[in-house]
Design a protein around this motif. Structure first.
Motif, PDB file in Angstrom:
ATOM      1  N   PHE A   8       9.463  11.840   5.475  1.00  0.00           N
ATOM      2  CA  PHE A   8       8.333  12.555   5.817  1.00  0.00           C
ATOM      3  C   PHE A   8       7.206  12.367   4.937  1.00  0.00           C
ATOM      4  CE2 PHE A   8      11.886  15.087   7.972  1.00  0.00           C
ATOM      5  CZ  PHE A   8      11.746  14.526   9.172  1.00  0.00           C
ATOM      6  N   LYS A  50       2.679  16.480   8.611  1.00  0.00           N
ATOM      7  CA  LYS A  50       3.308  15.505   9.139  1.00  0.00           C
ATOM      8  C   LYS A  50       3.903  15.825  10.414  1.00  0.00           C
ATOM      9  CE  LYS A  50       2.824  12.888   5.449  1.00  0.00           C
ATOM     10  NZ  LYS A  50       1.147  12.843   5.370  1.00  0.00           N
ATOM     11  N   GLY A  59       7.001  10.953  10.660  1.00  0.00           N
ATOM     12  CA  GLY A  59       6.929  10.382   9.344  1.00  0.00           C
ATOM     13  C   GLY A  59       6.703   8.930   9.012  1.00  0.00           C
ATOM     14  N   GLY A  83      13.265   7.982  11.745  1.00  0.00           N
ATOM     15  CA  GLY A  83      12.256   8.871  11.476  1.00  0.00           C
ATOM     16  C   GLY A  83      12.517   9.832  12.864  1.00  0.00           C
TER      17      GLY A  83
END
Ligand code: ZN
Length: 287
Positions: free
Chosen positions: A42, A74, A241, A248
């Motif tokens: 992240f 994020k 991320g 991710g």
């Protein structure tokens, strides 16, 4: 009417019917659980280390615990992109007729000029080409929710004006302690001719799969349609991320909605409350 639509009607009756020109106090907080379903980074900064924070163990236990932080920025970036893509897709496939919109276009014109009528073809293409950060159309639902700042290019509008965002993000803190979630993974690139990796081994610090991040997305004076769109978008968005092409994957579960005239709970409070309870009886929290 069944229970779900009864609750939906109740929420709907509290929300503005049209996108308000000024923010009203009506606030909807969407309580989420963001859960990693793959290794995730992240963080896009050079060092690729996880962001961490020291917090109390729970709302009633002051013992210090280190948690992984899923930064607000994020969460927001991929969700804003996903939202824009959905809007454009439906706008295009359904051929929405802009001329029938009930809009006071005069708000956007220069003073002293006559009646302002936008060029609808131009408006249509500027919506389809709406893009962060220099080509925001200031006409689509993404612009009206996530906000839009005019950056020197007035586009089709006569006047310079900005839209203040009505969706708010905050950093989320992992339910599990940092020590349980961090794992270093090495990766390397194999040279095709030699099939050798050379010495270019890189290490990234990853969040392991099935890490839980209680998180809150807050909407300020949303319409019912905007609320539905945002919930749909949260369920749809799965890549977060750095290196989202290969990892991710994160799944968002909607845990509840809080409707009020102010923000009722912060993301950190939500994590600390959940850390305090082995199980939560949602029925007892319903009003
Ligand atoms: Zn836009």
């Amino acid at each position: 009417m069944n229970k779900v639509s009864e609750t939906a009607q109740k929420i709907k009756s509290r929300l503005p019917e049209t996108v308000p020109f000024y923010r009203t106090p009506v606030t909807v907080q969407i309580l989420l659980l963001r859960q990693t379903h793959d290794y995730a980074v992240f963080r896009t900064e050079e060092t690729r280390e996880l962001n961490i924070a020291v917090t109390p163990a729970s709302i009633s236990d002051p013992t210090q615990v280190t948690r992984v932080v899923f930064l607000a920025s994020k969460q927001k970036a991929p969700e804003s992109r996903e939202f824009a893509a959905t809007i454009k897709y439906y706008f295009n496939t359904h051929g929405i007729d802009l001329t029938t919109l009930n809009v006071n276009w005069d708000l956007t014109k220069e003073k002293k000029k006559g009646k302002f009528q936008p060029d609808f073809n131009q408006l249509r293409s500027s919506i389809l080409e709406c893009e962060l950060k220099d080509r925001l159309c200031r006409a689509c639902p993404r612009c009206s929710l996530f906000g839009a700042v005019e950056t020197g290019n007035k586009g089709i509008w006569e006047k310079r004006w900005n839209i203040k965002h009505r969706i708010e993000y905050s950093s989320a803190f992992s339910l599990e302690p940092y020590e349980e979630l961090s794992e270093n993974l090495t990766f390397n690139a194999v040279a095709e001719t030699t099939q050798s990796t050379g010495q270019a081994l890189n290490v990234t610090e990853n969040v392991v799969p099935l890490a839980n991040f209680p998180s809150i997305v807050t909407l300020v004076s949303p319409t019912w349609e905007e609320l539905v769109l945002v919930i749909k978008n949260l369920l749809k968005c799965k890549s977060y991320g750095a290196e989202s092409r290969t990892k991710g994957d994160t799944v968002n579960y909607i845990m509840g909605l809080v409707v009020g005239n102010e923000e009722i709970i912060t993301s950190l409070e939500y994590t600390l409350e959940l850390s305090d309870k082995k199980s939560v009886d949602l029925e007892t929290t319903k009003q």
